[in-house]
Design a protein around this motif. Structure first.
Motif, PDB file in Angstrom:
ATOM      1  N   ALA A  56      10.239  -2.687  -0.779  1.00 23.86           N
ATOM      2  CA  ALA A  56       9.289  -2.741  -1.901  1.00 23.86           C
ATOM      3  C   ALA A  56       9.973  -3.255  -3.161  1.00 23.86           C
ATOM      4  N   ASP A  57      11.224  -2.848  -3.404  1.00 18.42           N
ATOM      5  CA  ASP A  57      11.977  -3.343  -4.567  1.00 18.42           C
ATOM      6  C   ASP A  57      12.182  -4.847  -4.468  1.00 18.42           C
ATOM      7  N   LEU A  58      12.527  -5.311  -3.273  1.00 21.62           N
ATOM      8  CA  LEU A  58      12.775  -6.740  -3.068  1.00 21.62           C
ATOM      9  C   LEU A  58      11.495  -7.546  -3.247  1.00 21.62           C
ATOM     10  N   LEU A  59      10.384  -7.028  -2.727  1.00 21.17           N
ATOM     11  CA  LEU A  59       9.103  -7.714  -2.879  1.00 21.17           C
ATOM     12  C   LEU A  59       8.690  -7.805  -4.347  1.00 21.17           C
ATOM     13  N   ARG A  60       8.888  -6.718  -5.095  1.00 19.93           N
ATOM     14  CA  ARG A  60       8.555  -6.737  -6.535  1.00 19.93           C
ATOM     15  C   ARG A  60       9.358  -7.800  -7.266  1.00 19.93           C
TER      16      ARG A  60
END
Length: 68
Positions: A56-60
């Motif tokens: 999720a951090d990478l996608l953000r």
């Protein structure tokens, strides 16, 4: 409920991928794919956990970079 985990060790990963603070984005993605995990702890130079990075951090981060 039958068939459910009783304790954390029933569902946790026992061999852990850990990332170094300052790891490059592409290296994090490759490591998470290779280890087939969706999150990993981040360690400082002394081996202490300083955070966790997740898919999720990478996608953000990618969404913030993408032009609209």
């Amino acid at each position: 409920m039958t068939g459910t985990a009783d304790v954390v060790s029933d569902v946790m990963t026992h061999t852990v991928l850990a990332l170094r603070h300052g790891a490059a984005f592409k290296d994090i993605v490759k490591a998470m794919q290779r280890w087939q995990v969706s999150a990993a702890p981040v360690l400082d130079d002394d081996g202490r956990v300083v955070g966790v990075v997740s898919e999720a951090d990478l996608l953000r981060k990618e969404q913030a970079r993408a032009p609209f």
